[in-house]
Scaffold this motif. Structure first.
Motif, PDB file in Angstrom:
ATOM      1  N   HIS A 175      83.063  57.164  88.761  1.00 29.50           N
ATOM      2  CA  HIS A 175      83.299  58.317  89.627  1.00 29.50           C
ATOM      3  C   HIS A 175      82.103  59.255  89.638  1.00 29.50           C
ATOM      4  O   HIS A 175      81.810  59.914  90.634  1.00 29.50           O
ATOM      5  CB  HIS A 175      84.546  59.067  89.152  1.00 29.50           C
ATOM      6  CG  HIS A 175      85.002  60.120  90.101  1.00 29.50           C
ATOM      7  ND1 HIS A 175      84.641  61.444  89.979  1.00 29.50           N
ATOM      8  CD2 HIS A 175      85.779  60.050  91.196  1.00 29.50           C
ATOM      9  CE1 HIS A 175      85.186  62.129  90.958  1.00 29.50           C
ATOM     10  NE2 HIS A 175      85.884  61.316  91.711  1.00 29.50           N
ATOM     11  N   ALA A 176      81.414  59.319  88.532  1.00 32.30           N
ATOM     12  CA  ALA A 176      80.301  60.270  88.433  1.00 32.30           C
ATOM     13  C   ALA A 176      79.016  59.684  88.990  1.00 32.30           C
ATOM     14  O   ALA A 176      78.324  60.329  89.773  1.00 32.30           O
ATOM     15  CB  ALA A 176      80.109  60.684  86.980  1.00 32.30           C
ATOM     16  N   THR A 177      78.696  58.457  88.590  1.00 36.24           N
ATOM     17  CA  THR A 177      77.386  57.923  88.921  1.00 36.24           C
ATOM     18  C   THR A 177      77.455  56.619  89.693  1.00 36.24           C
ATOM     19  O   THR A 177      76.417  56.011  89.952  1.00 36.24           O
ATOM     20  CB  THR A 177      76.567  57.685  87.635  1.00 36.24           C
ATOM     21  OG1 THR A 177      77.189  56.647  86.876  1.00 36.24           O
ATOM     22  CG2 THR A 177      76.521  58.944  86.785  1.00 36.24           C
ATOM     23  N   GLY A 178      78.663  56.180  90.053  1.00 40.65           N
ATOM     24  CA  GLY A 178      78.767  54.957  90.836  1.00 40.65           C
ATOM     25  C   GLY A 178      78.587  53.686  90.034  1.00 40.65           C
ATOM     26  O   GLY A 178      78.440  52.609  90.610  1.00 40.65           O
ATOM     27  N   GLY A 179      78.592  53.808  88.737  1.00 32.73           N
ATOM     28  CA  GLY A 179      78.439  52.612  87.917  1.00 32.73           C
ATOM     29  C   GLY A 179      78.406  52.980  86.460  1.00 32.73           C
ATOM     30  O   GLY A 179      78.593  54.126  86.084  1.00 32.73           O
ATOM     31  N   PHE A 180      78.161  51.977  85.647  1.00 31.30           N
ATOM     32  CA  PHE A 180      78.027  52.236  84.213  1.00 31.30           C
ATOM     33  C   PHE A 180      76.921  51.347  83.685  1.00 31.30           C
ATOM     34  O   PHE A 180      76.975  50.128  83.839  1.00 31.30           O
ATOM     35  CB  PHE A 180      79.330  51.957  83.482  1.00 31.30           C
ATOM     36  CG  PHE A 180      79.219  52.144  82.000  1.00 31.30           C
ATOM     37  CD1 PHE A 180      79.185  53.421  81.458  1.00 31.30           C
ATOM     38  CD2 PHE A 180      79.113  51.061  81.153  1.00 31.30           C
ATOM     39  CE1 PHE A 180      79.069  53.608  80.100  1.00 31.30           C
ATOM     40  CE2 PHE A 180      79.004  51.239  79.785  1.00 31.30           C
ATOM     41  CZ  PHE A 180      78.979  52.512  79.270  1.00 31.30           C
ATOM     42  N   GLY A 181      75.956  51.977  83.063  1.00 31.11           N
ATOM     43  CA  GLY A 181      74.807  51.213  82.637  1.00 31.11           C
ATOM     44  C   GLY A 181      74.140  50.629  83.860  1.00 31.11           C
ATOM     45  O   GLY A 181      73.885  51.324  84.833  1.00 31.11           O
ATOM     46  N   GLY A 182      73.905  49.359  83.857  1.00 30.61           N
ATOM     47  CA  GLY A 182      73.310  48.740  85.020  1.00 30.61           C
ATOM     48  C   GLY A 182      74.348  48.169  85.974  1.00 30.61           C
ATOM     49  O   GLY A 182      74.010  47.710  87.050  1.00 30.61           O
ATOM     50  N   VAL A 183      75.627  48.224  85.569  1.00 25.92           N
ATOM     51  CA  VAL A 183      76.668  47.568  86.357  1.00 25.92           C
ATOM     52  C   VAL A 183      77.180  48.496  87.445  1.00 25.92           C
ATOM     53  O   VAL A 183      77.696  49.573  87.130  1.00 25.92           O
ATOM     54  CB  VAL A 183      77.836  47.136  85.447  1.00 25.92           C
ATOM     55  CG1 VAL A 183      78.900  46.437  86.260  1.00 25.92           C
ATOM     56  CG2 VAL A 183      77.330  46.241  84.332  1.00 25.92           C
ATOM     57  N   PRO A 184      77.041  48.134  88.686  1.00 27.70           N
ATOM     58  CA  PRO A 184      77.587  48.979  89.763  1.00 27.70           C
ATOM     59  C   PRO A 184      79.111  48.920  89.783  1.00 27.70           C
ATOM     60  O   PRO A 184      79.698  47.857  89.567  1.00 27.70           O
ATOM     61  CB  PRO A 184      76.988  48.359  91.031  1.00 27.70           C
ATOM     62  CG  PRO A 184      76.744  46.933  90.675  1.00 27.70           C
ATOM     63  CD  PRO A 184      76.383  46.938  89.209  1.00 27.70           C
ATOM     64  N   LEU A 185      79.724  50.042  90.003  1.00 26.06           N
ATOM     65  CA  LEU A 185      81.192  50.095  90.064  1.00 26.06           C
ATOM     66  C   LEU A 185      81.596  50.898  91.289  1.00 26.06           C
ATOM     67  O   LEU A 185      81.915  52.085  91.210  1.00 26.06           O
ATOM     68  CB  LEU A 185      81.760  50.744  88.796  1.00 26.06           C
ATOM     69  CG  LEU A 185      81.534  49.989  87.497  1.00 26.06           C
ATOM     70  CD1 LEU A 185      82.037  50.786  86.312  1.00 26.06           C
ATOM     71  CD2 LEU A 185      82.238  48.647  87.568  1.00 26.06           C
TER      72      LEU A 185
END
Lengths: 214, 214
Positions: A175-185
């Motif tokens: 929700h904040a950055t559109g992903g986590f680490g390198g994984v797009p979410l």
DNA sequence: GGCTTTTGTCACCGATCGGTGAAAAACCTT
DNA sequence: AAGGTTTTTCACCGATCGGTGACAAAAGCC
């Protein structure tokens, strides 16, 4: 905003005003974040004077309390309908619980914001929110689990905490950055990857083959 | 604080003042949280005038940039020494990475606060912090992994994201409320439970026995 | 009609915020 | 010592914050 000069509220209805304030509180939390969560912003969003927040709810604390109860109901409703098909073993229960939790968090910005708020500001205000939400979650999980017993040889409490924490954090980060680490979410396909990963993990940890009671 | 009336700084040393400001920024972030992170609070903590923040760093943004580079170094240092013993397979790599990450986050309030900040406020300020931190993490992970290859039949990217997210969230939640869900996360014994759970999960997912390349 | 109670609005308070212009104080060079 | 530069502090601005007391208007009651 006001066409007529100082329009003193169309109708005088306390109940409606209270609800407007409560809805405005949710709206502010979702749209502006909890850093802007205050009497001024809420009154502005509700279209009334902030004095009414003090009069009707006794200030921010009371308003948050009311929001908490509202929230627990919402949490229960959003989660309820998921537990339809009968579960055969503990692993399947965990699997379904995680997927339902993931979808619920993804669907509700409000729940998400509050979960984040609880983490960030350990204030007495958020404590109550955390407790009511935790109780609602507990109740739902228990009703879903039924009489399924976890295998005794592993610390299922710790493992489930890890899995639930992962779900919560991934949704927050997405929700904040559109992903986590390198994984797009972002897209549903991205989330399908996560769901598949969760399922794979759960099945590896709670193997459905070895049905060992006790 | 001031014995002499208006003590205008003992020594005049720009470099020292810049460092004092940077340290004050960290201190404010750790002790007050990012909601109080502003020029006034930082200048107050640094014992100088806020004007210097604008003059030396060009405002909050520049200060956060400087803090970001400082942070990436700190992140690298804190993680470096962990990768001592040689790793035999991919699962062991993931296991050691997770444990190192968990201990690093537990040990550094600053890293924790910033990780939380990134999640809560997707502002341009936090974006840069997230990027530098992510890059440092990436670099460390790659150097730790060496030439170990993950098994091809599973989505290790998603699974590792889940595990890392879990670690991050558990530490965050523990720092805020002393636990997660019903699980207390305070003493070292509590964290041993989590570590054991993580290890059990990783070993179930990446079984060390079946060394199947491709 | 008058009267009280409820509902809502307004004006104000002190405090803090981010930000800026200018003066003051230490240092350096000559 | 004189002059200029760098470093630091001070004073102020407009805006917003949480919070309160007083007042206006609608609604109910007699």
């Amino acid at each position: 905003m006001n066409t007529a000069p100082s329009s003193p509220k169309a109708t005088r209805d306390r109940a409606a005003t209270e609800r407007a304030i409560l809805d405005a509180a949710k709206q502010v939390l979702v749209e502006q974040g909890f850093t802007c969560f205050g009497v001024n912003a809420i009154a502005r969003a509700a279209g009334c004077d902030k004095q009414l927040i003090y009069r009707y709810y006794g200030g921010l604390d009371g308003l948050v309390d009311a929001l908490g109860t509202e929230l627990s109901h919402l949490f229960g409703e959003q989660l309820e309908f998921e537990s339809s098909r009968p579960l055969e073993n503990y692993g399947e229960f965990v699997e379904q619980m995680l997927l339902a939790l993931l979808r619920t968090f993804r669907a509700s910005d409000l729940l998400l914001r509050i979960a984040a708020w609880e983490i960030l500001e350990p204030s007495p205000i958020t404590r109550r929110l955390a407790e009511t939400r935790g109780a609602a979650l507990m109740h739902w999980v228990r009703s879903m689990r039924g009489d399924l017993e976890p295998p005794e040889e592993m610390d299922f409490g710790a493992i489930n905490a890890i899995l639930i924490a992962a779900v919560q954090h991934l949704v927050l980060s997405a929700h904040a950055t559109g992903g986590f680490g390198g994984v797009p979410l972002d897209s549903d396909a991205d989330w399908k990857r996560i769901e598949a990963g969760l399922v794979a993990m759960v099945r590896a940890i709670y193997p459905p083959s070895s049905l060992g009671g006790s």
